[in-house]
Structure formats: structure tokens, C-alpha cells
Design an enzyme around this catalytic site. Sequence first.
Site, PDB file in Angstrom:
ATOM      1  N   ASN A  42     -27.306   1.765  12.228  1.00 48.70           N
ATOM      2  CA  ASN A  42     -26.942   2.829  13.166  1.00 48.70           C
ATOM      3  C   ASN A  42     -26.596   4.102  12.399  1.00 48.70           C
ATOM      4  OD1 ASN A  42     -24.673   1.270  12.431  1.00 48.70           O
ATOM      5  ND2 ASN A  42     -23.544   1.781  14.275  1.00 48.70           N
ATOM      6  N   CYS A  53     -28.974   3.618  17.499  1.00 39.90           N
ATOM      7  CA  CYS A  53     -28.600   2.239  17.152  1.00 39.90           C
ATOM      8  C   CYS A  53     -29.486   1.721  16.016  1.00 39.90           C
ATOM      9  CB  CYS A  53     -28.781   1.321  18.353  1.00 39.90           C
ATOM     10  SG  CYS A  53     -27.646   1.632  19.711  1.00 39.90           S
ATOM     11  N   GLU A  55     -31.150  -1.036  15.905  1.00 38.14           N
ATOM     12  CA  GLU A  55     -32.409  -1.628  16.387  1.00 38.14           C
ATOM     13  C   GLU A  55     -33.468  -0.556  16.597  1.00 38.14           C
ATOM     14  OE1 GLU A  55     -29.326  -1.982  17.471  1.00 38.14           O
ATOM     15  OE2 GLU A  55     -29.047  -3.832  18.615  1.00 38.14           O
ATOM     16  N   CYS A  91     -27.728  -3.250  22.818  1.00 39.94           N
ATOM     17  CA  CYS A  91     -27.355  -2.483  24.003  1.00 39.94           C
ATOM     18  C   CYS A  91     -28.549  -2.402  24.965  1.00 39.94           C
ATOM     19  CB  CYS A  91     -26.876  -1.089  23.617  1.00 39.94           C
ATOM     20  SG  CYS A  91     -28.210   0.067  23.251  1.00 39.94           S
ATOM     21  N   CYS A  94     -31.591  -0.321  23.780  1.00 43.47           N
ATOM     22  CA  CYS A  94     -32.407  -1.012  22.777  1.00 43.47           C
ATOM     23  C   CYS A  94     -33.230  -2.138  23.407  1.00 43.47           C
ATOM     24  CB  CYS A  94     -31.521  -1.544  21.655  1.00 43.47           C
ATOM     25  SG  CYS A  94     -30.855  -0.222  20.619  1.00 43.47           S
TER      26      CYS A  94
HETATM   27  N1  THU Z   1     -24.750  -0.056  18.114  1.00 47.34           N
HETATM   28  C1  THU Z   1     -25.909  -0.465  17.506  1.00 47.34           C
HETATM   29  O1  THU Z   1     -26.354   0.115  16.512  1.00 47.34           O
HETATM   30  N2  THU Z   1     -26.553  -1.531  18.032  1.00 47.34           N
HETATM   31  C2  THU Z   1     -26.079  -2.293  19.062  1.00 47.34           C
HETATM   32  O2  THU Z   1     -26.721  -3.253  19.429  1.00 47.34           O
HETATM   33  C3  THU Z   1     -24.814  -1.955  19.702  1.00 47.34           C
HETATM   34  C4  THU Z   1     -24.192  -0.678  19.287  1.00 47.34           C
HETATM   35  C5  THU Z   1     -24.013   1.065  17.516  1.00 47.34           C
HETATM   36  C6  THU Z   1     -23.959   2.333  18.319  1.00 47.34           C
HETATM   37  C7  THU Z   1     -22.735   2.997  17.732  1.00 47.34           C
HETATM   38  O3  THU Z   1     -23.110   3.660  16.524  1.00 47.34           O
HETATM   39  C8  THU Z   1     -21.830   1.842  17.369  1.00 47.34           C
HETATM   40  O4  THU Z   1     -22.670   0.699  17.304  1.00 47.34           O
HETATM   41  C9  THU Z   1     -20.705   1.596  18.366  1.00 47.34           C
HETATM   42  O5  THU Z   1     -21.190   1.520  19.648  1.00 47.34           O
END
Ligand code: THU
Length: 132
Positions: A42, A53, A55, A91, A94
Site C-alpha cells: 500500500n 492498496c 492488491e 477491501c 480491490c
Molecule cells: N489496505 C490495503 O492495502 N489492502 C487491504 O486489503 C486493506 C487495506 C490499506 C489501505 C490503507 O493504506 C491501509 O491499509 C489502512 O486501511
Amino acid sequence: MNAERLIEKAKEARTFAYVPYSDFAVGAALLAKNGQVFSGCNVENGAYSPSICAERTAFSKAVSEGVREFEAIAIVGGPCDKEPENMCPPCGVCRQVMQEFCDPKTFMIYLNDGSRTVSYRLEELFPAGFVL
Ligand code: THU
């Protein structure tokens, strides 16, 4: 490439997370059908909404290099200062991106909480996903 090796690659990618706002570091490793692995972390932003994110970083890297067929993704995440202790499911945004490029019946999502790996098919985590 088995699930455990893909999890290890997601953990490596997690070390590069840029997360000054949430302190929540996520890593992903996306396995393409041709055997290539695209990693992602991320990457946050002070304006918040440009944050991406782990992913979607991995998907964007793959698609921008001409790769569009995928088998599986491994995801690990948790607070920066320690090893992940909980599963980090993708999320909703994603999941929609996975839906765009992957067969929901066969694409696998591997999660790991430090001691256990669970696997889901995309259709389990994103039933009746939208396709244009
Ligand atoms: N985040 C991800 O990179 N992937 C996920 O599946 C869930 C959330 C990140 C977004 C943000 O930078 C941090 O996690 C907190 O939400």
C-alpha cells in the site's frame, strides 16, 4: 508456486509499504498464469484519496506490463511495528478489481495471520460481482 511461497512474497512486499497515515502495512503477491509474480504494497498519500492498496498496486504493475491472466493472490497486513497477527481480507474496491481480471470460480485469495493460511475463491468473497 504454492500458497506458502506466495505468502512469503507478500510478506517481503509488505516491508516496502508507505503508510505514514495509517501505520497499517499491507503486502500482496499476485501470481499470473504464466508463472510471473507481481508484488505490491500500500502507498498512502497526504490527500488520503490517492492512496492505493497493496492488491491494486500488484494488479496495476501486472496489467501495465501486459499481463492480464491470474491464478491467485496472497495478502498479509497489520500494524507496522510488528508481524501480522490477523488476517487482512481485501477491501471492496480491490475485490472489484479482481473481478475485472479474474475468473471468480477459480481465482484464489490466500490470507495468513502469522500462523495459519486460509484460502478463498473470489466468488466466495465477492458473490454476484459486477461486470460490464
Ligand atoms: N489496505 C490495503 O492495502 N489492502 C487491504 O486489503 C486493506 C487495506 C490499506 C489501505 C490503507 O493504506 C491501509 O491499509 C489502512 O486501511
